[in-house]
Scaffold this active site. Structure first.
Site, PDB file in Angstrom:
ATOM      1  N   GLU A  29       1.123  -0.963  -0.227  1.00 28.39           N
ATOM      2  CA  GLU A  29      -0.211  -0.173   0.018  1.00 28.39           C
ATOM      3  C   GLU A  29       0.833   0.834   0.257  1.00 28.39           C
ATOM      4  O   GLU A  29       0.320   2.428   0.289  1.00 28.39           O
ATOM      5  CB  GLU A  29      -0.843   0.075   0.786  1.00 28.39           C
ATOM      6  CG  GLU A  29      -0.170  -0.399   2.409  1.00 28.39           C
ATOM      7  CD  GLU A  29      -1.513  -0.485   3.780  1.00 28.39           C
ATOM      8  OE1 GLU A  29      -2.266   0.131   3.164  1.00 28.39           O
ATOM      9  OE2 GLU A  29      -1.932  -1.083   3.992  1.00 28.39           O
ATOM     10  N   CYS A  60      -4.513  -3.819   4.054  1.00 28.08           N
ATOM     11  CA  CYS A  60      -3.137  -4.311   4.480  1.00 28.08           C
ATOM     12  C   CYS A  60      -3.102  -5.919   4.115  1.00 28.08           C
ATOM     13  O   CYS A  60      -2.588  -6.693   3.917  1.00 28.08           O
ATOM     14  CB  CYS A  60      -3.061  -4.408   6.246  1.00 28.08           C
ATOM     15  SG  CYS A  60      -2.258  -3.476   6.556  1.00 28.08           S
ATOM     16  N   HIS A  64      -3.473 -10.226  11.854  1.00 23.55           N
ATOM     17  CA  HIS A  64      -2.726  -9.348  11.384  1.00 23.55           C
ATOM     18  C   HIS A  64      -2.127  -8.396  12.387  1.00 23.55           C
ATOM     19  O   HIS A  64      -3.187  -7.902  13.235  1.00 23.55           O
ATOM     20  CB  HIS A  64      -4.353  -7.920   9.967  1.00 23.55           C
ATOM     21  CG  HIS A  64      -3.736  -6.771  10.048  1.00 23.55           C
ATOM     22  ND1 HIS A  64      -1.803  -6.644   9.668  1.00 23.55           N
ATOM     23  CD2 HIS A  64      -4.626  -5.638  10.300  1.00 23.55           C
ATOM     24  CE1 HIS A  64      -1.914  -5.353   9.428  1.00 23.55           C
ATOM     25  NE2 HIS A  64      -3.614  -5.124   9.781  1.00 23.55           N
TER      26      HIS A  64
HETATM   27  N1  COA Z   1       0.136   2.999  30.110  1.00 20.99           N
HETATM   28  C1  COA Z   1      -0.434   1.834  29.666  1.00 20.99           C
HETATM   29  N2  COA Z   1      -1.289   2.072  28.814  1.00 20.99           N
HETATM   30  C2  COA Z   1      -1.612   2.860  28.495  1.00 20.99           C
HETATM   31  C3  COA Z   1      -0.660   4.263  28.885  1.00 20.99           C
HETATM   32  C4  COA Z   1       0.035   4.174  30.069  1.00 20.99           C
HETATM   33  N3  COA Z   1       0.563   4.912  30.484  1.00 20.99           N
HETATM   34  N4  COA Z   1      -1.336   5.730  27.924  1.00 20.99           N
HETATM   35  C5  COA Z   1      -1.826   4.565  27.198  1.00 20.99           C
HETATM   36  N5  COA Z   1      -2.255   3.347  27.238  1.00 20.99           N
HETATM   37  C6  COA Z   1      -3.119   2.492  26.749  1.00 20.99           C
HETATM   38  C7  COA Z   1      -4.282   2.823  26.216  1.00 20.99           C
HETATM   39  O1  COA Z   1      -5.425   2.563  27.566  1.00 20.99           O
HETATM   40  C8  COA Z   1      -4.913   1.832  24.493  1.00 20.99           C
HETATM   41  O2  COA Z   1      -5.193   1.103  24.880  1.00 20.99           O
HETATM   42  P1  COA Z   1      -6.961   0.534  24.897  1.00 20.99           P
HETATM   43  O3  COA Z   1      -6.933   0.734  23.187  1.00 20.99           O
HETATM   44  O4  COA Z   1      -6.535  -0.784  25.051  1.00 20.99           O
HETATM   45  O5  COA Z   1      -7.725   0.952  26.035  1.00 20.99           O
HETATM   46  C9  COA Z   1      -3.338   2.502  24.042  1.00 20.99           C
HETATM   47  O6  COA Z   1      -2.417   2.542  24.909  1.00 20.99           O
HETATM   48  C10 COA Z   1      -3.100   3.189  23.169  1.00 20.99           C
HETATM   49  O7  COA Z   1      -3.677   4.434  23.511  1.00 20.99           O
HETATM   50  P2  COA Z   1      -4.099   5.523  22.996  1.00 20.99           P
HETATM   51  O8  COA Z   1      -4.479   6.624  23.942  1.00 20.99           O
HETATM   52  O9  COA Z   1      -5.491   5.180  22.361  1.00 20.99           O
HETATM   53  O10 COA Z   1      -3.394   5.990  21.790  1.00 20.99           O
HETATM   54  P3  COA Z   1      -3.992   7.029  20.555  1.00 20.99           P
HETATM   55  O11 COA Z   1      -5.196   7.741  20.650  1.00 20.99           O
HETATM   56  O12 COA Z   1      -2.774   7.851  20.401  1.00 20.99           O
HETATM   57  O13 COA Z   1      -4.562   6.387  19.097  1.00 20.99           O
HETATM   58  C11 COA Z   1      -4.278   4.413  17.548  1.00 20.99           C
HETATM   59  C12 COA Z   1      -3.739   4.622  18.825  1.00 20.99           C
HETATM   60  C13 COA Z   1      -3.831   2.671  17.579  1.00 20.99           C
HETATM   61  C14 COA Z   1      -5.829   4.790  17.368  1.00 20.99           C
HETATM   62  C15 COA Z   1      -2.879   5.614  16.801  1.00 20.99           C
HETATM   63  O14 COA Z   1      -1.845   4.249  16.672  1.00 20.99           O
HETATM   64  C16 COA Z   1      -3.812   5.016  15.180  1.00 20.99           C
HETATM   65  O15 COA Z   1      -4.425   5.814  14.935  1.00 20.99           O
HETATM   66  N6  COA Z   1      -3.349   4.284  14.240  1.00 20.99           N
HETATM   67  C17 COA Z   1      -3.081   3.199  13.139  1.00 20.99           C
HETATM   68  C18 COA Z   1      -3.813   3.305  12.301  1.00 20.99           C
HETATM   69  C19 COA Z   1      -4.167   1.435  13.091  1.00 20.99           C
HETATM   70  O16 COA Z   1      -3.605   1.346  13.165  1.00 20.99           O
HETATM   71  N7  COA Z   1      -5.504   0.435  13.084  1.00 20.99           N
HETATM   72  C20 COA Z   1      -5.661  -0.788  13.434  1.00 20.99           C
HETATM   73  C21 COA Z   1      -6.662  -1.513  12.715  1.00 20.99           C
HETATM   74  S1  COA Z   1      -5.487  -1.507  11.124  1.00 20.99           S
END
Ligand code: COA
Length: 445
Positions: free
Chosen positions: A83, A120, A244
């Protein structure tokens, strides 16, 4: 019936790495545990200045061909899943074939080359195409080369920036495979979704939270569809379940949902009933919201049970090891999850011949696919031959400032000159653009 599957695997990681909890998190003002505990990521791979999806794919393919003693004439098909393509017409497989033809005597003149796109999941779809081509008897005794290669970069400042990565997986698909045989049975969950897309742009538009929900919904549908042809699944049926893995935290969610589904109406649900109650059934609730709340409560309890934790540690945890050290490889990520599990099985001296894997692929946009694989008698020799650890250990660490430079180097909109961080040796490298704006490559001894 001909047995068809993956005969061999090789990977090629980007040669640089960024330490997420110690380098990236402090600059972003974030708690390092968001990375290690939340997302499940430690380091991510990045391509050096002279690396890209073509060099990583060609280098992985060359390692695979050399190891298996193959010449271009032995390959009847080269499918690239990506991609991160930089050309809307000429497929990356032609660039990779061109690279390989620089170092082998023969050529791929009579091989069918293509490029697969569906986020993916395209890597698994390419496996499928190769499988069908061989099963249809159109391969003339030749094998297929499937290469999943991506540079997973997000716009700087996008939440997805935390989950970047770069690398390629090359797989040889053949009759009587040495590694795993693919099941004929498969299941799909597919819907028109707007969770992650790149409408004529290099960096994705992402609704991260939505993409996680869509992943889980489509995966559940794919599992139900798989069961409609293969019969009910049970947590004890599979030695490993590679999913994945955009980041390991996503897999933790998918695994819990999968375990709940597979253990419904089984002795596991009965055994857990005293401790956490039975699984909520939709028919017992007046509203969907009440049902959903009950399910969420059940899942919170389920993940603390010894049965679930044992199963997770045994069946899921080994699949995320490589991913936690390289980040997201998009089309290659489910394939490094399989490799990660088999590599750990080999290290633990586990006997895997005849054992089953359940493989859950996903692509945004969105589609999930589930199929089973049977590990072959010769699996150990194949896995022992793949040099994952040395490649990961040999990567060069970059600072945050270096990371910003390398992100710009690989940004198609920017033109900047940056000195390479590593010295290429025995590999294909990007050398610049040709007269029709094509990318050019060379093998460096
Ligand atoms: N200690 C432990 N865990 C922590 C933490 C800390 N200090 N701070 C945050 N976390 C956890 C959050 O609770 C969350 O886990 P949960 O979903 O089980 O609640 C995780 O870490 C991620 O934190 P979050 O604040 O949700 O991160 P974010 O707002 O930066 O977004 C994604 C995370 C994945 C949405 C972002 O990285 C993204 O957009 N990724 C690309 C899209 C993707 O990969 N999608 C997947 C499907 S293909």
């Amino acid at each position: 019936m001909t047995s068809v599957g993956i005969d061999a695997i090789e990977i090629r990681t980007g040669k640089l790495f960024l330490d997420l909890p110690n380098t990236f998190a402090p600059v972003k003002g974030e708690d390092p545990e968001k990375y290690t505990k939340g997302l499940g990521l430690y380091t991510s791979s990045f391509p050096d200045v002279y690396e890209d999806i073509v060099t990583m794919g060609a280098n992985a393919a060359k390692s695979l061909m050399d190891r298996k003693g193959l010449e271009p004439e032995d390959i009847g098909r080269i499918d690239v899943a990506t991609e991160s393509a930089f050309d809307n017409s000429k497929p990356v497989s032609t660039y990779i074939a061109g690279c390989l033809e620089q170092v082998y005597d023969g050529d791929f003149r009579h091989a069918n080359k293509g490029e697969r796109k569906f986020a993916c999941i395209a890597g698994t779809q390419s496996l499928d195409d190769a499988y069908n081509w061989i099963k249809a008897g159109r391969n003339r005794g030749r094998a297929a080369l499937v290469i999943a290669t991506d540079t997973a970069l997000y716009e700087r400042g996008d939440p997805g920036e935390a989950t970047q990565g770069a690398g390629a997986v090359a797989m040889l698909i053949d009759e009587d495979p040495d590694l795993v045989e693919l099941s004929t049975e498969q299941g799909y969950g597919s819907m028109d979704e707007t969770d992650f897309l790149k409408p004529n742009q290099q960096f994705p538009s992402v609704d991260g939270k939505r993409s996680m929900q869509v992943y889980l919904a489509r995966m559940r549908e794919a599992l139900e569809d798989y069961e409609s042809v293969a019969g009910r699944t049970h947590p004890a049926d599979f030695e490993y379940i590679p999913f994945h893995t955009p980041f390991p935290g996503m897999v933790r969610k998918a695994a819990l949902l999968g375990f709940r589904h597979m253990s419904r109406d089984t002795e596991i649900e009965d055994e857990l009933a005293d401790e956490i109650g039975r699984q909520p059934r939709e028919a017992d609730f007046e509203t969907w919201d009440d049902y959903e709340e009950a399910i969420r409560g059940y899942m919170d309890d389920l993940k603390t049970t010894e049965q679930y934790r044992d199963w997770y540690d045994r069946v899921i945890d080994p699949t995320i090891d490589i991913s936690s050290r390289v980040g997201n490889w998009y089309t290659g990520s489910v394939h490094i999850a399989r490799l990660s599990a088999l590599k750990i099985a080999a290290e633990e001296g586990k006997e895997m011949a005849g054992k089953k894997l359940l493989v859950g692929s996903y692509g945004s946009g969105a589609q999930a696919e589930i199929h089973a694989e049977t590990v072959q008698d010769t699996w150990l020799d194949e896995i022992d031959a793949v040099d994952v650890d040395s490649q990961l250990e040999d990567r060069t660490e970059i600072t945050f400032d270096d990371y910003e430079l390398i992100h710009d180097v690989h940004n198609h909109e920017k033109e900047i000159e940056v000195e390479e961080f590593t010295q290429p040796e025995g590999e294909f490298v990007f050398t610049g653009w040709g007269r029709m704006n094509e990318r050019r490559y060379e093998y460096v001894e």
